[in-house]
Write a protein that holds these residues in place. Structure first.
Motif, PDB file in Angstrom:
ATOM      1  N   LEU A  94      -6.100  -2.999  -0.397  1.00  0.00           N
ATOM      2  CA  LEU A  94      -7.453  -2.713  -0.886  1.00  0.00           C
ATOM      3  C   LEU A  94      -7.948  -1.335  -0.438  1.00  0.00           C
ATOM      4  O   LEU A  94      -8.503  -0.582  -1.256  1.00  0.00           O
ATOM      5  CB  LEU A  94      -8.415  -3.811  -0.457  1.00  0.00           C
ATOM      6  CG  LEU A  94      -8.440  -5.059  -1.346  1.00  0.00           C
ATOM      7  CD1 LEU A  94      -9.236  -6.174  -0.684  1.00  0.00           C
ATOM      8  CD2 LEU A  94      -9.004  -4.752  -2.710  1.00  0.00           C
ATOM      9  N   PRO A  95      -7.761  -0.934   0.831  1.00  0.00           N
ATOM     10  CA  PRO A  95      -8.160   0.424   1.215  1.00  0.00           C
ATOM     11  C   PRO A  95      -7.423   1.505   0.426  1.00  0.00           C
ATOM     12  O   PRO A  95      -8.019   2.527   0.063  1.00  0.00           O
ATOM     13  CB  PRO A  95      -7.821   0.485   2.706  1.00  0.00           C
ATOM     14  CG  PRO A  95      -7.923  -0.933   3.173  1.00  0.00           C
ATOM     15  CD  PRO A  95      -7.401  -1.745   2.029  1.00  0.00           C
ATOM     16  N   GLY A 125      -8.926   5.396  -6.170  1.00  0.00           N
ATOM     17  CA  GLY A 125      -9.670   5.045  -7.366  1.00  0.00           C
ATOM     18  C   GLY A 125      -8.897   4.116  -8.278  1.00  0.00           C
ATOM     19  O   GLY A 125      -8.945   4.244  -9.507  1.00  0.00           O
ATOM     20  N   ILE A 126      -8.175   3.176  -7.683  1.00  0.00           N
ATOM     21  CA  ILE A 126      -7.348   2.227  -8.431  1.00  0.00           C
ATOM     22  C   ILE A 126      -8.056   0.874  -8.451  1.00  0.00           C
ATOM     23  O   ILE A 126      -8.452   0.352  -7.402  1.00  0.00           O
ATOM     24  CB  ILE A 126      -5.960   2.093  -7.773  1.00  0.00           C
ATOM     25  CG1 ILE A 126      -5.184   3.416  -7.924  1.00  0.00           C
ATOM     26  CG2 ILE A 126      -5.163   0.940  -8.362  1.00  0.00           C
ATOM     27  CD1 ILE A 126      -3.895   3.466  -7.129  1.00  0.00           C
ATOM     28  N   ALA A 133       0.822  -1.211   0.000  1.00  0.00           N
ATOM     29  CA  ALA A 133       0.000   0.000   0.000  1.00  0.00           C
ATOM     30  C   ALA A 133       0.856   1.261   0.000  1.00  0.00           C
ATOM     31  O   ALA A 133       0.539   2.243  -0.671  1.00  0.00           O
ATOM     32  CB  ALA A 133      -0.937  -0.010   1.200  1.00  0.00           C
ATOM     33  N   TRP A 134       1.957   1.261   0.745  1.00  0.00           N
ATOM     34  CA  TRP A 134       2.775   2.476   0.785  1.00  0.00           C
ATOM     35  C   TRP A 134       3.518   2.696  -0.517  1.00  0.00           C
ATOM     36  O   TRP A 134       3.792   3.837  -0.896  1.00  0.00           O
ATOM     37  CB  TRP A 134       3.714   2.478   1.994  1.00  0.00           C
ATOM     38  CG  TRP A 134       4.931   1.599   1.905  1.00  0.00           C
ATOM     39  CD1 TRP A 134       5.035   0.302   2.282  1.00  0.00           C
ATOM     40  CD2 TRP A 134       6.229   2.012   1.458  1.00  0.00           C
ATOM     41  NE1 TRP A 134       6.318  -0.144   2.077  1.00  0.00           N
ATOM     42  CE2 TRP A 134       7.073   0.884   1.582  1.00  0.00           C
ATOM     43  CE3 TRP A 134       6.756   3.193   0.967  1.00  0.00           C
ATOM     44  CZ2 TRP A 134       8.426   0.915   1.233  1.00  0.00           C
ATOM     45  CZ3 TRP A 134       8.108   3.234   0.622  1.00  0.00           C
ATOM     46  CH2 TRP A 134       8.932   2.098   0.750  1.00  0.00           C
ATOM     47  N   GLY A 194     -14.315  -3.720  -3.863  1.00  0.00           N
ATOM     48  CA  GLY A 194     -13.054  -3.225  -4.416  1.00  0.00           C
ATOM     49  C   GLY A 194     -12.458  -4.099  -5.493  1.00  0.00           C
ATOM     50  O   GLY A 194     -11.529  -3.673  -6.193  1.00  0.00           O
ATOM     51  N   VAL A 195     -12.951  -5.321  -5.654  1.00  0.00           N
ATOM     52  CA  VAL A 195     -12.429  -6.213  -6.689  1.00  0.00           C
ATOM     53  C   VAL A 195     -13.020  -5.827  -8.035  1.00  0.00           C
ATOM     54  O   VAL A 195     -14.240  -5.763  -8.195  1.00  0.00           O
ATOM     55  CB  VAL A 195     -12.747  -7.686  -6.360  1.00  0.00           C
ATOM     56  CG1 VAL A 195     -12.451  -8.582  -7.562  1.00  0.00           C
ATOM     57  CG2 VAL A 195     -11.955  -8.134  -5.144  1.00  0.00           C
ATOM     58  N   THR A 196     -12.153  -5.568  -8.990  1.00  0.00           N
ATOM     59  CA  THR A 196     -12.590  -5.129 -10.321  1.00  0.00           C
ATOM     60  C   THR A 196     -12.783  -6.310 -11.261  1.00  0.00           C
ATOM     61  O   THR A 196     -13.831  -6.467 -11.875  1.00  0.00           O
ATOM     62  CB  THR A 196     -11.548  -4.165 -10.929  1.00  0.00           C
ATOM     63  OG1 THR A 196     -11.354  -3.065 -10.038  1.00  0.00           O
ATOM     64  CG2 THR A 196     -12.012  -3.653 -12.286  1.00  0.00           C
TER      65      THR A 196
END
Length: 325
Positions: free
Chosen positions: A197-198, A204-205, A160-161, A275-277
Motif C-alpha cells: 500500500l505505501p 500513484g497506483i 512492493a519491490w 489507498g483503497v480504490t
C-alpha cells in the motif's frame, strides 16, 4: 455509487468492482448475466476477470460468459471498465503461461476473442514472473497499447519491490507504466499494509483488494457453518477457520451487537482504508451481490474502526516502523 480515479489515471471506477471468478464453476451463466446486469444498473462499472477463470486450461470459460453478455447488448461495452488478467497456464505446451512477450501477445488476442471486444481497458499481470525481464514485458505491453488493444496496465499479487522495479523500468521508457495493483486484503489478511500500500501511494497506483471476505470467513461463517458451500468448503479456508475460530466468533458477535451483517461490515472496513480504490467483490449468487451493494452506505466511526483493529490487528502500520524504530 461513488467513483475514484484509478490511481493517477484519468479513468474513474466504482468503489465496488464486480469480480467474476465464480462465473461458470459456481454461478450458472443465466445468474452470472443477471448479476452483471444488476451491477450495471447499480452503477458498478469495474468488471474484473482473468483468462484462467473457469479453471479449464485454455478455455477461458468466465471470459466467454462475459463476452456473451456484452454481445447481447453492445451498448454495455462502453459503460464498463473491463479488466482481465494473464499469467496462468492456458495450455500444456511451452510459452502458454507466464509473461514472455510471446505469451502476452497471444493471451491478449485470445482474451479479446472470448470477450468479444476489440480492447480491454485494464490488462493485469496476474502474478510476478521471475524469469522474464521487465524490459521484455514492457515492450510487449507498449505494443498492445499502441495497437489500441489495451488502454491501461496493472499488476496483481506483486510485492512492493516488484511494483517498484516495474515502475522504475517504465519511467526509463518514458511511459505511464502501472495504474493499479490487485492483491488480497481484508480484516484477516493485512500484510499489504507493510509495503504494498505505501508503494502504491508513492507511485500513484490504485489499489484493488480482492478476497474481501477471505473466502467467506468474514461473512457470518459460524452462523451458517452447517450449510457451507463454495469457497468456504475448501481445505485452506477450513484451516483458516480452525485457526481463527475464536476471533471470528467475537467478530460475528460484534457485528450482531452493531445490528449489521458481517459481510457488509468487512466490505465497509475496506472502503474506509486509505489507498483503497475499489473493492473487488466476487458474488456467487444475486443475493450475495445485493448484500455487497449495501456496504458503501455503512459508515464506521473512529471507535468502531479501533475496535475492529483490536479484533483483527494488522502488522502495525507501514514498514519499517511496524517492526523497527
Amino acid at each position: 455509487m461513488k467513483y475514484n480515479n484509478l490511481g493517477r489515471a484519468g479513468v474513474t471506477v466504482s468503489r465496488l468492482g464486480l469480480g467474476t471468478m465464480n462465473f461458470g464453476p459456481l454461478t450458472p451463466e443465466p445468474e452470472a448475466h443477471q448479476i452483471m446486469s444488476r451491477a450495471l444498473d447499480a452503477g458498478v462499472n469495474l468488471f474484473d476477470t482473468a483468462n484462467i477463470y473457469g479453471w479449464k486450461p485454455g478455455e477461458g470459460i468466465t471470459e466467454q460468459i462475459i463476452g456473451r453478455w456484452l454481445d447481447h447488448d453492445p451498448a454495455r461495452r462502453e459503460q464498463i471498465v473491463l479488466a482481465t488478467k494473464l499469467y496462468g497456464p492456458m495450455g500444456r505446451k511451452a510459452n502458454t503461461n507466464r509473461l514472455s512477450a510471446l505469451h502476452i501477445r497471444q493471451a491478449c488476442e485470445d482474451s479479446l476473442r472470448r470477450l468479444r471486444t476489440d480492447h480491454v481497458d485494464l490488462l493485469q499481470l496476474h502474478h510476478v514472473d521471475r524469469t522474464t525481464p521487465w524490459e521484455e514485458i514492457w515492450q510487449a505491453l507498449e505494443l498492445l497499447v499502441a495497437q489500441g488493444k489495451v488502454l491501461y496496465v496493472g499488476t496483481s499479487n506483486h510485492a512492493a519491490w516488484h511494483i517498484t522495479r516495474a515502475q522504475e523500468r517504465a519511467l526509463r521508457r518514458d511511459i505511464v507504466g502501472l495504474v493499479s495493483e490487485q492483491s488480497v486484503y481484508n480484516l484477516l489478511e493485512r500484510t499489504v499494509e507493510l509495503e504494498v500500500l505505501p508503494a502504491c501511494r508513492e507511485y500513484g497506483i490504485g489499489f484493488l483488494p480482492y478476497s474481501p471476505l477471505q473466502g467467506g470467513l468474514l461473512s457470518g461463517v459460524l452462523r451458517r457453518e452447517a450449510e457451507q458451500t463454495g469457497r468456504s468448503t475448501e481445505p485452506k479456508t477450513r484451516r483458516l477457520l480452525d485457526r481463527h475460530r475464536d476471533r471470528i466468533a467475537a467478530y460475528e458477535k460484534w457485528c450482531a451487537d452493531l445490528g449489521e451483517e458481517p459481510a457488509r461490515v468487512a466490505l465497509a472496513w475496506l472502503l474506509h482504508q486509505t489507498g483503497v480504490t475499489s473493492v473487488i467483490v466476487g458474488p456467487r449468487t444475486p443475493a450475495q451481490f445485493e448484500e455487497a451493494l449495501r456496504a458503501p452506505r455503512l459508515k464506521l466511526g473512529d471507535q468502531q474502526l479501533a475496535e475492529l483493529d483490536a479484533l483483527f490487528p494488522g502488522p502495525g502500520g507501514a514498514a519499517p516502523e511496524a517492526y523497527a524504530w
